[in-house]
Scaffold this motif. Structure first.
Motif, short mmCIF file in Angstrom:
data_model
loop_
_atom_site.label_atom_id
_atom_site.label_comp_id
_atom_site.label_asym_id
_atom_site.label_seq_id
_atom_site.Cartn_x
_atom_site.Cartn_y
_atom_site.Cartn_z
N VAL A 265 0.95 -1.11 -0.03
CA VAL A 265 0.02 0.06 0.10
C VAL A 265 0.95 1.16 0.16
N GLY A 266 0.60 2.41 -0.87
CA GLY A 266 1.37 3.52 -0.64
C GLY A 266 2.47 3.30 -1.86
N LYS A 267 3.20 4.54 -1.83
CA LYS A 267 4.34 4.64 -2.94
C LYS A 267 5.39 3.92 -2.34
N VAL B 169 -3.38 -1.36 7.80
CA VAL B 169 -4.28 -0.71 9.19
C VAL B 169 -4.66 0.66 8.58
N LYS B 170 -3.80 1.49 8.06
CA LYS B 170 -4.15 2.80 7.58
C LYS B 170 -5.40 2.81 6.62
N GLY B 171 -4.94 1.94 5.76
CA GLY B 171 -6.07 1.71 4.55
C GLY B 171 -7.29 1.36 5.22
N LYS B 172 -7.31 0.40 5.83
CA LYS B 172 -8.75 -0.09 6.45
C LYS B 172 -9.32 0.96 7.25
N ARG B 173 -8.68 1.83 8.07
CA ARG B 173 -9.19 2.79 8.91
C ARG B 173 -9.93 3.97 8.07
N ILE B 174 -9.11 4.27 6.97
CA ILE B 174 -9.79 5.14 5.92
C ILE B 174 -11.21 4.83 5.42
N LEU B 175 -11.14 3.64 5.01
CA LEU B 175 -12.44 3.09 4.51
C LEU B 175 -13.56 2.96 5.52
N GLU B 176 -13.19 2.53 6.90
CA GLU B 176 -14.10 2.37 7.82
C GLU B 176 -14.64 3.75 8.15
N GLU B 177 -13.87 4.92 8.36
CA GLU B 177 -14.05 6.14 8.56
C GLU B 177 -15.14 6.87 7.51
N PHE C 58 -6.55 -0.53 -1.33
CA PHE C 58 -5.74 -0.89 -0.06
C PHE C 58 -5.82 -2.69 -0.10
N GLY C 59 -5.84 -3.23 -1.31
CA GLY C 59 -5.51 -4.52 -1.15
C GLY C 59 -6.54 -5.39 -0.24
N HIS C 60 -5.85 -6.62 0.31
CA HIS C 60 -7.11 -7.45 1.05
C HIS C 60 -7.44 -6.78 2.27
N ALA C 61 -6.66 -5.81 2.86
CA ALA C 61 -7.22 -4.98 4.17
C ALA C 61 -8.48 -4.27 3.58
N GLY C 62 -8.48 -3.65 2.42
CA GLY C 62 -9.64 -3.02 1.92
C GLY C 62 -10.91 -3.84 1.76
N ASP D 210 -6.55 3.77 -4.16
CA ASP D 210 -5.90 4.19 -2.78
C ASP D 210 -5.83 5.69 -3.12
N ARG D 211 -5.27 6.39 -3.98
CA ARG D 211 -5.17 7.69 -4.02
C ARG D 211 -6.31 8.45 -3.80
N PHE D 212 -7.43 8.18 -4.27
CA PHE D 212 -8.72 8.89 -4.21
C PHE D 212 -9.21 8.69 -3.03
N ALA D 213 -9.30 7.55 -2.34
CA ALA D 213 -9.70 7.03 -0.90
C ALA D 213 -8.93 8.03 0.22
#
Length: 393
Positions: free
Chosen positions: A61-63, A316-324, A110-114, A377-380
């Motif tokens: 996730v991320g660059k 974890v960061k990606g998962k939190r973004i989608l949840e919020e 965010f991959g499988h976390a998403g 990822d970027r747009f989220a």
């Protein structure tokens, strides 16, 4: 010579032919020189969901750098390998390529976390599974044609989403499962998917220093590839050596898959397409030796790469973004873009201006899930910043 005559001359008797397709939901006139599966392939390439794969995570996730795989580059690798094997086995290359191109269209950011995040959020609202979302995406959410919703893909390509799905009890799966087992072209794309991600996940993990050579040498399949390369070349630098081993591992698995599939076709006396449908076991498989080595490799990847602290932190960061984002859109639905809000069953009359035959009305949670799952990822991250950071628009 007509395309269907060329198919009959070239394709194996058990391959899927364009002229035998069950067709499309919305009938269309045949194209003068393209098969139904060629048109499927091109519709996938030109759709929005395919372009978005460029910005969706594969593992990292991320660059991290400009070299590690995204969903798009992974997809293109699956396409290339699948098409090569399909040609060798005289299967339908166009259908195989279309399936490979579309197999990851339903993956969220965010991959499988998403996917885990959306599955948890939608547990009480019908669930989320990326293959079924991929089918939903091509059937309804893509908007490129005035005549019909979605991409109006062939029955066989739509079937591939269901055959690849782990949870086949949902109502939308049932019509496809009645046809029997998956086509060889579907089995091939599915098997090559695992070949590609197992191999390139090692490549990316080594290339980004998540693991080192001392760790991967504990894995038998890597040691085999390393020995072959060491016997062929001397004095390779670290990067060239890694690339050479990856090439060797891919070539070895491809050759093994072709040989084992040919043996299984003979063993199960597969003569025609109906034999494929009736076969109780997958026909496109690796040999027992390679299958066992791949299980060991996948265990290593799970323990040492996918659970690496750097990967876990990003996930974890990606998962939190989608949840919020999900919770905020539930709290304030008017924050949704109009083209999504108009599909909500509780939306105000003022936004329901879409053509009736293309409008599907859903619960708010499903509409939000569709919106989030389609993001890169970027747009989220950008949407998160817009909603929760005061210094952004």
């Amino acid at each position: 010579m007509q395309w269907f005559e060329m198919e009959d001359r070239w394709l194996a008797p058990y391959a899927m032919r364009g002229q035998a397709s069950r067709g499309r939901v919305y009938p269309e006139s045949p194209h003068p020189f393209r098969t139904i599966f060629q048109r499927d392939r091109e519709r996938i390439i030109h759709c929005t969901a395919f372009r978005r794969l460029m910005g969706k995570t594969q593992v990292l996730v991320g660059k991290i750098n400009d070299h590690h795989r995204t969903r798009l580059t992974h997809t293109l690798e699956v396409v290339q390998i699948s098409r090569t094997i399909a040609r060798r086995l005289r299967l339908n290359e166009d259908l195989t390529e279309a399936i490979a191109l579309s197999h990851d269209l339903g993956h969220p950011p965010f991959g499988h976390a998403g996917e885990t995040a959306l599955a948890d959020l939608m547990k009480e609202h019908g669930g989320f599974e990326h293959n079924l979302f991929g089918l939903r995406r091509v059937d309804w959410l893509e908007d490129r044609y005035p005549e019909f919703p979605g991409l109006n893909l062939s029955w066989e390509l739509r079937e591939a989403f269901v055959q690849h799905c782990k949870n086949q009890k949902s109502p939308e799966c049932q019509p496809f499962l009645q046809a029997g087992g998956p086509l060889l072209e579907q089995q091939l794309a599915d098997t090559v998917d695992s070949l590609a991600y197992d191999t390139h996940d090692i490549d990316d993990a080594l290339g980004t220093d998540l693991i080192d050579f001392d760790e991967i040498r504990n894995v038998p399949i890597w040691r085999r590839g390393e020995k072959i390369v060491s016997d062929l070349y001397t004095n390779l630098n670290k990067e060239d050596f890694r690339k050479a081993v990856i090439r060797e591992l891919i070539a070895w698995q491809v050759n093994d898959l072709i040989a084992e599939t040919e043996l299984r076709l003979q063993r199960f006396q597969v003569k025609v397409l109906e034999d494929v449908r009736k076969c109780a076991e997958p026909l496109v498989q690796f040999s027992p030796e390679v299958a066992a080595l791949k299980i060991e490799l996948e265990g290593f990847l799970r323990d040492r790469v996918y659970r690496h602290p750097r990967v876990m932190r990003m996930a974890v960061k990606g998962k939190r973004i989608l949840e919020e984002l999900f919770r905020e859109f539930v709290r304030v639905p008017d924050l949704l873009p109009t083209n999504h809000l108009q599909r909500w069953s509780g939306a105000p009359e003022r936004v329901t201006h879409q053509r009736p035959q293309k409008l599907i009305v859903e619960s708010l949670e499903r509409v939000i899930c569709d919106y989030l799952a389609g993001m890169t990822d970027r747009f989220a991250k950008l949407e998160y910043s817009r909603l929760f950071q005061a210094d952004t628009d």
